[in-house]
Structures are given as structure tokens and as C-alpha cells.
Design a protein around this motif. Structure first.
Motif, PDB file in Angstrom:
ATOM      1  N   ASP A   1       0.655  -1.576  -0.062  1.00 53.62           N
ATOM      2  CA  ASP A   1       0.018  -0.313  -0.124  1.00 53.62           C
ATOM      3  C   ASP A   1       0.681   1.693  -0.297  1.00 53.62           C
ATOM      4  O   ASP A   1       0.774   1.739   0.895  1.00 53.62           O
ATOM      5  N   ILE A   2       2.049   1.320  -0.964  1.00 53.73           N
ATOM      6  CA  ILE A   2       2.565   2.617  -0.607  1.00 53.73           C
ATOM      7  C   ILE A   2       1.957   3.775  -1.611  1.00 53.73           C
ATOM      8  O   ILE A   2       1.809   5.001  -0.955  1.00 53.73           O
ATOM      9  N   PRO A   3       1.918   4.360  -2.767  1.00 55.43           N
ATOM     10  CA  PRO A   3       1.648   4.223  -3.963  1.00 55.43           C
ATOM     11  C   PRO A   3       0.653   4.834  -3.577  1.00 55.43           C
ATOM     12  O   PRO A   3      -0.395   4.320  -3.422  1.00 55.43           O
ATOM     13  N   LYS A   4       0.942   6.198  -3.328  1.00 52.42           N
ATOM     14  CA  LYS A   4      -0.352   7.256  -2.693  1.00 52.42           C
ATOM     15  C   LYS A   4      -0.442   8.230  -4.258  1.00 52.42           C
ATOM     16  O   LYS A   4      -0.163   8.655  -5.019  1.00 52.42           O
ATOM     17  N   TYR A   5      -2.180   9.092  -4.301  1.00 50.99           N
ATOM     18  CA  TYR A   5      -2.875   9.123  -5.225  1.00 50.99           C
ATOM     19  C   TYR A   5      -3.077  10.806  -4.944  1.00 50.99           C
ATOM     20  O   TYR A   5      -3.255  11.251  -3.649  1.00 50.99           O
ATOM     21  N   GLU A   6      -2.820  11.664  -5.635  1.00 46.94           N
ATOM     22  CA  GLU A   6      -2.743  13.769  -5.544  1.00 46.94           C
ATOM     23  C   GLU A   6      -4.020  13.953  -5.107  1.00 46.94           C
ATOM     24  O   GLU A   6      -4.826  14.363  -6.759  1.00 46.94           O
ATOM     25  N   TRP A   7      -5.279  13.174  -4.272  1.00 45.48           N
ATOM     26  CA  TRP A   7      -6.575  13.229  -5.097  1.00 45.48           C
ATOM     27  C   TRP A   7      -7.039  14.630  -4.604  1.00 45.48           C
ATOM     28  O   TRP A   7      -8.489  15.323  -5.451  1.00 45.48           O
ATOM     29  N   GLU A   8      -6.166  15.520  -3.641  1.00 49.20           N
ATOM     30  CA  GLU A   8      -6.697  16.600  -3.693  1.00 49.20           C
ATOM     31  C   GLU A   8      -6.795  17.896  -5.031  1.00 49.20           C
ATOM     32  O   GLU A   8      -6.621  18.951  -4.545  1.00 49.20           O
ATOM     33  N   SER A   9      -5.363  17.136  -5.940  1.00 48.86           N
ATOM     34  CA  SER A   9      -4.814  18.469  -6.768  1.00 48.86           C
ATOM     35  C   SER A   9      -6.157  18.150  -8.110  1.00 48.86           C
ATOM     36  O   SER A   9      -6.745  17.328  -7.984  1.00 48.86           O
ATOM     37  N   THR A  10      -6.046  18.873  -9.056  1.00 43.99           N
ATOM     38  CA  THR A  10      -6.818  19.030 -10.317  1.00 43.99           C
ATOM     39  C   THR A  10      -6.426  18.553 -11.236  1.00 43.99           C
ATOM     40  O   THR A  10      -6.813  17.914 -12.016  1.00 43.99           O
ATOM     41  N   GLN A  11      -4.616  18.316 -10.880  1.00 42.54           N
ATOM     42  CA  GLN A  11      -3.850  17.538 -12.322  1.00 42.54           C
ATOM     43  C   GLN A  11      -2.919  16.741 -11.400  1.00 42.54           C
ATOM     44  O   GLN A  11      -1.990  17.033 -11.375  1.00 42.54           O
ATOM     45  N   PRO A  12      -3.517  15.468 -10.773  1.00 45.22           N
ATOM     46  CA  PRO A  12      -3.134  14.354  -9.995  1.00 45.22           C
ATOM     47  C   PRO A  12      -2.350  13.467 -10.190  1.00 45.22           C
ATOM     48  O   PRO A  12      -2.110  13.476 -11.332  1.00 45.22           O
ATOM     49  N   TRP A  13      -0.768  12.937 -10.333  1.00 44.31           N
ATOM     50  CA  TRP A  13      -0.143  12.143  -9.964  1.00 44.31           C
ATOM     51  C   TRP A  13      -0.259  11.413  -8.616  1.00 44.31           C
ATOM     52  O   TRP A  13      -0.669  11.430  -7.786  1.00 44.31           O
TER      53      TRP A  13
END
Length: 213
Positions: free
Chosen positions: A74-86
Motif C-alpha cells: 500500500d505504498i503509492p499515494k494519489y494526489e486526490w486533492e489536486s486538479t492535475q493529480p499524479w
């Protein structure tokens, strides 16, 4: 961990010989030898470096998040709060390793808790510590076999379960396990889209027929 925190120190209080003991555990990407995240990525945004780190390319990522599903830790994390997420994760300071320099976390550790060297030397050192101090360490090197082996391994004086480590990780490399499942997802999504389109078509067709009567 989060999209803004690639590594942290987990604090765990355990009981040893009826006395409370504090344990501190560094948490970050374990950089698997044969990473499930790399095999799951359909566009090659994740790659495995010959030097050990699992690397991520922002310019290739399409945001499918298959890597998050595939990672057993469970390591990769997503930029849910961003409008251009990575997707975000620890890079093992690959740019420093490439220049024969130490990763920042290793270099700044004031107690020598973290150790960086050739993988075989590290494993030999870990095994020797356990053999020379059986009363100090549990007889297990975490990461030696988990998920087929990782480039970040741990020794501990209490069970890894007590420290919050996952203990149900298969000992075989996970790409052969995860990819057959993940590769079926696009087909299922496409099938669902076709089904919903068909339902919408017949519903609107019925409405049009009623209106024409």
C-alpha cells in the motif's frame, strides 16, 4: 504516508518482559526486486532501475492507479486533492545513488539505524547479526522473501506484526499474480460501458416511440 509524505517514522509501544518498550519504524517504498506496480502499469510510467530504486515518470502516467491496486505494501499515494493529480512515492534518492552518494535518510540518521551498501553485503550483515545475537533479534529478515524480495529490509527485536507490518505477503514475485487480474479490468469496464449505452439507447428509444404516438 501520503502524496506529500514519502517516508515517516511510525511510533509503536509494545510490552517486553512486562515493561513498555518504544519502537520506531521507518516506513517508505520497499522497492521490490520484481515490482508488481511496474508490471501493472500499462504505460511504463513505473520502471525498475538497475541500481535498485523503483522510479516513476510523471509525463507517462495516465492516472489509472493500477499501481496502487497492485502494491502489496500500500505504498503509492494519489494526489486526490489536486486538479492535475499524479501518483507519489519514495524514489530512494535515485539521483544520489546514481552519483555514488547516500540516500538522504541514510546520511542524516544520527544513530546508524539505517545502513546502505551492496544488497548481498546487507543481507550477509543482517544474517550475521541474527546469528550472533539470537536473544536480541527475531529470526526473520523482513523483505528478504516478501513479494519475492525487496531492496529495503528490516531487522527487529519484536515481531513484525506488533510493529504493524503485513505478514500475509506471498514469498513469490507478485507480477505473475496481479497482472492477470488487472489486465481484465479494462475489458470489464468496456463491457459495462457498452451495456449502459445499450440500456440508455433502448430507454430513449421507448420514450421517442411514446412521444410519436
Amino acid at each position: 504516508l501520503s502524496s506529500e509524505c514519502y517516508t515517516n517514522i511510525r511510533f509503536v509501544e509494545t510490552i517486553k518482559q512486562t515493561r513498555p518498550v518504544w519502537n520506531f519504524v521507518k516506513n517508505q517504498c520497499l522497492h521490490c526486486k520484481i515490482p508488481a506496480c511496474v508490471s501493472a502499469c500499462p504505460v511504463g510510467a513505473l520502471t525498475k532501475s538497475d541500481l535498485g530504486p523503483v522510479l516513476y515518470s510523471f509525463d507517462k502516467c495516465i492516472g489509472c492507479r493500477y499501481c496502487m491496486l497492485a502494491c502489496p505494501f500500500d505504498i503509492p499515494k494519489y494526489e486526490w486533492e489536486s486538479t492535475q493529480p499524479w501518483m507519489q512515492k519514495c524514489s530512494f534518492c535515485s539521483e544520489l545513488i546514481k552519483e555514488d552518494m547516500l540516500p538522504v535518510c541514510i546520511k542524516t540518521c544520527p544513530t546508524g539505524t539505517l545502513y546502505f551498501d551492496d544488497y548481498d553485503k546487507i543481507v550477509a550483515k543482517a544474517k550475521k547479526r541474527i546469528k550472533d545475537n539470537p536473544q536480541k533479534y527475531v529470526n526473520h529478515i523482513y523483505g528478504l522473501t516478501e513479494a519475492g524480495g525487496t531492496n529495503w529490509i528490516y531487522l527487529s527485536d519484536v515481531s513484525f506484526k506488533q510493529l504493524g507490518f503485513k505478514e500475509n505477503i506471498p514469498t513469490i514475485p507478485l507480477p505473475d499474480v496481479t497482472w492477470p487480474f488487472l489486465s481484465a479490468i479494462p475489458g470489464k469496464i468496456t463491457g459495462l460501458a457498452v451495456l449502459l449505452s445499450a440500456i440508455a439507447y433502448f430507454r430513449t428509444r421507448g420514450i421517442r416511440e411514446e412521444d410519436s404516438q
